[in-house]
Design an enzyme around this catalytic site. Structure first.
Site, PDB file in Angstrom:
ATOM      1  N   ARG A  26      -1.435   2.478   7.287  1.00  0.00           N
ATOM      2  CA  ARG A  26      -1.225   1.027   7.345  1.00  0.00           C
ATOM      3  C   ARG A  26      -0.771   0.589   8.740  1.00  0.00           C
ATOM      4  NH1 ARG A  26      -4.225  -1.332   4.679  1.00  0.00           N
ATOM      5  NH2 ARG A  26      -2.941  -3.162   4.279  1.00  0.00           N
TER       6      ARG A  26
ATOM      7  N   HIS B 276       0.834  -1.201   0.000  1.00  0.00           N
ATOM      8  CA  HIS B 276       0.000   0.000   0.000  1.00  0.00           C
ATOM      9  C   HIS B 276       0.873   1.257   0.000  1.00  0.00           C
ATOM     10  CE1 HIS B 276      -3.606  -2.351   0.929  1.00  0.00           C
ATOM     11  NE2 HIS B 276      -4.329  -1.245   0.872  1.00  0.00           N
TER      12      HIS B 276
ATOM     13  N   HIS C  18       0.579  -3.320   8.974  1.00  0.00           N
ATOM     14  CA  HIS C  18       2.014  -3.197   8.741  1.00  0.00           C
ATOM     15  C   HIS C  18       2.758  -2.642   9.942  1.00  0.00           C
ATOM     16  CE1 HIS C  18       2.429  -4.301   4.542  1.00  0.00           C
ATOM     17  NE2 HIS C  18       1.334  -3.625   4.271  1.00  0.00           N
TER      18      HIS C  18
ATOM     19  N   ASP D  17       7.980  -1.659   7.744  1.00  0.00           N
ATOM     20  CA  ASP D  17       7.402  -2.036   6.449  1.00  0.00           C
ATOM     21  C   ASP D  17       7.059  -0.793   5.639  1.00  0.00           C
ATOM     22  OD1 ASP D  17       7.393  -4.660   7.455  1.00  0.00           O
ATOM     23  OD2 ASP D  17       5.259  -4.588   7.977  1.00  0.00           O
TER      24      ASP D  17
END
Length: 233
Positions: free
Chosen positions: A186, A153, A192, A196
């Site tokens: 995220r 994403h 995440h 990340d």
């Protein structure tokens, strides 16, 4: 309800149906230029854990929670909707065909950069690690089988921010701030770790740089820029 879940699971395939200009073998190999995900015994992982708790606290803000839920929808059309509000023009195949084409092809191409490290590390996502729910439950089942590092994403959202900054440099601050927020969504969502997301931004930057070595893309950007300047008057 079952039909909705099936359609949600297919969103990545629907969104990325466009053929990329450059495949993953021609992209910079993120396995070589990204560090490995933090080891569980490291200070970096403890920071990831503290950021996970930070993300859970952010959910108490109803406005930020709603943004994070909206950002969880994985599709290029959703990206277009998000950044339309920032640019002040509608990004769509009908309203802005040149911008839409540049962004769609650009994002499908930059998405390739995350494939090799995801497959190499297959990092466990935080919601799985803690066995806790996310703010977007319809993705929980299928993302258990998709590596957490780097954040796909974030690659999508940060690539879009970089490309649109080139398109509208006078709005760079606002575009990049929204792109940063998109990645942090995220962490808030529970999908995440912070590392990340950080790696996703770096990977996206490398992918966008590689994209600009492709003459076909440069032609798309030139047309998109011309369309934007006409609409922004």
């Amino acid at each position: 309800m079952k039909r909705i879940l099936i359609l949600t699971a297919l969103l990545p395939l629907m969104a990325l149906a466009q053929k990329p200009l450059i495949d993953s073998t021609q992209m910079p190999n993120a396995v070589f230029f990204l560090p490995a995900p933090p080891a569980e015994s490291s200070d970096a992982f403890r920071y990831d854990q503290s950021q996970y708790q930070w993300g859970k606290k952010q959910r108490k803000d109803s406005t930020r929670l709603a943004i994070a839920v909206g950002d969880a929808i994985w599709s290029i059309d959703n990206i277009c909707k998000i950044y339309s509000g920032v640019l002040g023009i509608t990004i769509s195949a009908e309203a802005t065909p040149a911008i839409y084409r540049m962004l769609t092809i650009g994002l499908v191409t930059t998405d390739q950069v995350g494939k090799l490290p995801k497959n190499r590390y297959m990092r466990t996502r935080p919601y799985v690690y803690y066995d806790e729910p996310t703010i977007y439950p319809s993705d929980e089942k299928w993302l258990r089988t998709n590596g957490s590092y780097p954040s796909g994403h974030t690659i999508l959202g940060w690539s879009a921010a970089l490309l649109l900054t080139e398109l509208a440099p006078e709005k760079a601050d606002t575009i990049l701030a929204r792109g940063y927020m998109y990645g942090q969504s995220r962490v808030i969502a529970g999908y995440h770790w912070q590392s990340d997301v950080d790696a996703g931004r770096l990977a996206a930057s490398a992918a966008v740089a590689r994209l600009h070595a492709d003459k076909r893309f440069l032609k798309l950007m030139k047309k998109a820029r011309k369309e934007y300047l006409r609409l922004a008057k």
